[in-house]
Design a protein around this motif. Structure first.
Motif, PDB file in Angstrom:
ATOM      1  N   PHE A 162       1.559  18.969  -3.101  1.00  0.00           N
ATOM      2  CA  PHE A 162       2.287  17.732  -2.824  1.00  0.00           C
ATOM      3  C   PHE A 162       2.092  17.320  -1.374  1.00  0.00           C
ATOM      4  O   PHE A 162       1.660  18.118  -0.548  1.00  0.00           O
ATOM      5  CB  PHE A 162       3.783  17.861  -3.141  1.00  0.00           C
ATOM      6  N   SER A 163       2.422  16.066  -1.077  1.00  0.00           N
ATOM      7  CA  SER A 163       2.417  15.543   0.291  1.00  0.00           C
ATOM      8  C   SER A 163       3.784  15.808   0.910  1.00  0.00           C
ATOM      9  O   SER A 163       4.789  15.884   0.205  1.00  0.00           O
ATOM     10  CB  SER A 163       2.151  14.048   0.287  1.00  0.00           C
ATOM     11  N   HIS A 164       3.834  15.882   2.240  1.00  0.00           N
ATOM     12  CA  HIS A 164       5.128  16.025   2.909  1.00  0.00           C
ATOM     13  C   HIS A 164       6.004  14.797   2.671  1.00  0.00           C
ATOM     14  O   HIS A 164       7.221  14.910   2.549  1.00  0.00           O
ATOM     15  CB  HIS A 164       4.951  16.221   4.418  1.00  0.00           C
ATOM     16  N   ALA A 165       5.377  13.634   2.622  1.00  0.00           N
ATOM     17  CA  ALA A 165       6.103  12.389   2.388  1.00  0.00           C
ATOM     18  C   ALA A 165       5.142  11.362   1.798  1.00  0.00           C
ATOM     19  O   ALA A 165       3.931  11.421   2.034  1.00  0.00           O
ATOM     20  CB  ALA A 165       6.701  11.852   3.686  1.00  0.00           C
ATOM     21  N   VAL A 166       5.699  10.445   1.042  1.00  0.00           N
ATOM     22  CA  VAL A 166       4.931   9.332   0.488  1.00  0.00           C
ATOM     23  C   VAL A 166       5.688   8.061   0.833  1.00  0.00           C
ATOM     24  O   VAL A 166       6.896   7.971   0.635  1.00  0.00           O
ATOM     25  CB  VAL A 166       4.749   9.465  -1.040  1.00  0.00           C
ATOM     26  N   GLU A 167       4.952   7.081   1.347  1.00  0.00           N
ATOM     27  CA  GLU A 167       5.555   5.828   1.810  1.00  0.00           C
ATOM     28  C   GLU A 167       5.011   4.663   1.014  1.00  0.00           C
ATOM     29  O   GLU A 167       3.808   4.539   0.803  1.00  0.00           O
ATOM     30  CB  GLU A 167       5.233   5.652   3.287  1.00  0.00           C
ATOM     31  N   SER A 168       5.928   3.799   0.595  1.00  0.00           N
ATOM     32  CA  SER A 168       5.550   2.596  -0.126  1.00  0.00           C
ATOM     33  C   SER A 168       6.545   1.487   0.189  1.00  0.00           C
ATOM     34  O   SER A 168       7.750   1.676   0.024  1.00  0.00           O
ATOM     35  CB  SER A 168       5.523   2.877  -1.636  1.00  0.00           C
ATOM     36  N   ASP A 169       6.045   0.361   0.673  1.00  0.00           N
ATOM     37  CA  ASP A 169       6.866  -0.815   0.942  1.00  0.00           C
ATOM     38  C   ASP A 169       8.058  -0.507   1.850  1.00  0.00           C
ATOM     39  O   ASP A 169       9.158  -0.996   1.633  1.00  0.00           O
ATOM     40  CB  ASP A 169       7.324  -1.431  -0.377  1.00  0.00           C
ATOM     41  N   GLY A 170       7.845   0.332   2.853  1.00  0.00           N
ATOM     42  CA  GLY A 170       8.899   0.658   3.816  1.00  0.00           C
ATOM     43  C   GLY A 170       9.806   1.796   3.406  1.00  0.00           C
ATOM     44  O   GLY A 170      10.622   2.264   4.204  1.00  0.00           O
ATOM     45  N   TRP A 171       9.705   2.234   2.170  1.00  0.00           N
ATOM     46  CA  TRP A 171      10.488   3.374   1.686  1.00  0.00           C
ATOM     47  C   TRP A 171       9.677   4.635   1.900  1.00  0.00           C
ATOM     48  O   TRP A 171       8.493   4.686   1.574  1.00  0.00           O
ATOM     49  CB  TRP A 171      10.834   3.228   0.201  1.00  0.00           C
TER      50      TRP A 171
ATOM     51  N   SER B 217       0.842  -1.189   0.000  1.00  0.00           N
ATOM     52  CA  SER B 217       0.000   0.000   0.000  1.00  0.00           C
ATOM     53  C   SER B 217       0.880   1.242   0.000  1.00  0.00           C
ATOM     54  O   SER B 217       2.039   1.198   0.392  1.00  0.00           O
ATOM     55  CB  SER B 217      -0.926   0.003   1.215  1.00  0.00           C
ATOM     56  N   THR B 218       0.295   2.325  -0.445  1.00  0.00           N
ATOM     57  CA  THR B 218       0.989   3.604  -0.457  1.00  0.00           C
ATOM     58  C   THR B 218       0.281   4.530   0.510  1.00  0.00           C
ATOM     59  O   THR B 218      -0.946   4.615   0.515  1.00  0.00           O
ATOM     60  CB  THR B 218       0.992   4.201  -1.875  1.00  0.00           C
ATOM     61  N   VAL B 219       1.069   5.222   1.344  1.00  0.00           N
ATOM     62  CA  VAL B 219       0.538   6.151   2.330  1.00  0.00           C
ATOM     63  C   VAL B 219       1.052   7.538   1.985  1.00  0.00           C
ATOM     64  O   VAL B 219       2.248   7.730   1.763  1.00  0.00           O
ATOM     65  CB  VAL B 219       0.973   5.763   3.763  1.00  0.00           C
ATOM     66  N   PHE B 220       0.137   8.506   1.958  1.00  0.00           N
ATOM     67  CA  PHE B 220       0.475   9.894   1.678  1.00  0.00           C
ATOM     68  C   PHE B 220       0.422  10.650   3.000  1.00  0.00           C
ATOM     69  O   PHE B 220      -0.651  10.779   3.593  1.00  0.00           O
ATOM     70  CB  PHE B 220      -0.500  10.477   0.649  1.00  0.00           C
ATOM     71  N   HIS B 221       1.574  11.120   3.462  1.00  0.00           N
ATOM     72  CA  HIS B 221       1.678  11.763   4.775  1.00  0.00           C
ATOM     73  C   HIS B 221       1.604  13.282   4.663  1.00  0.00           C
ATOM     74  O   HIS B 221       2.349  13.888   3.892  1.00  0.00           O
ATOM     75  CB  HIS B 221       3.023  11.426   5.436  1.00  0.00           C
ATOM     76  N   MET B 222       0.717  13.880   5.457  1.00  0.00           N
ATOM     77  CA  MET B 222       0.713  15.321   5.707  1.00  0.00           C
ATOM     78  C   MET B 222       0.973  15.466   7.201  1.00  0.00           C
ATOM     79  O   MET B 222       0.207  14.940   8.017  1.00  0.00           O
ATOM     80  CB  MET B 222      -0.612  15.958   5.302  1.00  0.00           C
ATOM     81  N   ILE B 223       2.054  16.125   7.555  1.00  0.00           N
ATOM     82  CA  ILE B 223       2.546  16.135   8.927  1.00  0.00           C
ATOM     83  C   ILE B 223       2.145  17.419   9.648  1.00  0.00           C
ATOM     84  O   ILE B 223       2.510  18.525   9.229  1.00  0.00           O
ATOM     85  CB  ILE B 223       4.083  15.983   8.946  1.00  0.00           C
TER      86      ILE B 223
END
Length: 132
Positions: A18-27, A2-8
């Motif tokens: 844009f999102s502050h960070a995007v996470e996919s498969d631990g990256w 899954s992909t998570v779009f982080h707004m902090i």
């Protein structure tokens, strides 16, 4: 996967869509941060490359912390400098203080012709979430 779009919460507001960070498969891919001294994306920048480098690193640390990570989880860094020849050595002196010798991430530093809102520096990062 899954992909998570982080707004902090607490990180500066984005200057673009844009999102502050995007996470996919631990990256975790952390969007380039500017040296805003406040949350608003029209906050002042501190004067000089040393102060702007410290502020960018503080803003990146806010994003990393919001993702449950820290600088020790960073594997790659890209730095963009508006005045490469003038600011490279001074930026490096500040940057080096954030990572232990022998544990520094891979890095690229690029001279650019312009940055958002007239910043002297922008930095993005890639982090890897520790294996469970």
């Amino acid at each position: 996967m899954s992909t998570v779009f982080h707004m902090i919460t607490g990180a500066p507001d984005p200057v673009a869509p844009f999102s502050h960070a995007v996470e996919s498969d631990g990256w975790v891919f952390i969007t380039g941060q500017m040296p805003f001294t406040g949350r608003a994306n029209d906050s002042a920048y501190p004067d000089g490359i040393e102060a702007q480098t410290r502020q960018v690193m503080a803003n990146l640390d806010t994003v990393l912390t919001g993702c449950g990570l820290g600088l020790t989880d960073v594997v790659s860094v890209r730095i963009y400098l508006l005045h490469f020849d003038r600011d490279y050595a001074a930026m490096n002196a500040v940057y080096a203080s954030y990572f232990a010798p022998g544990r520094r991430p891979a890095r690229t530093c690029i001279g650019v012709s312009g940055l958002a809102r007239g910043a002297l520096i922008e930095v993005d990062m890639v982090a890897r979430r520790p294996a469970a």
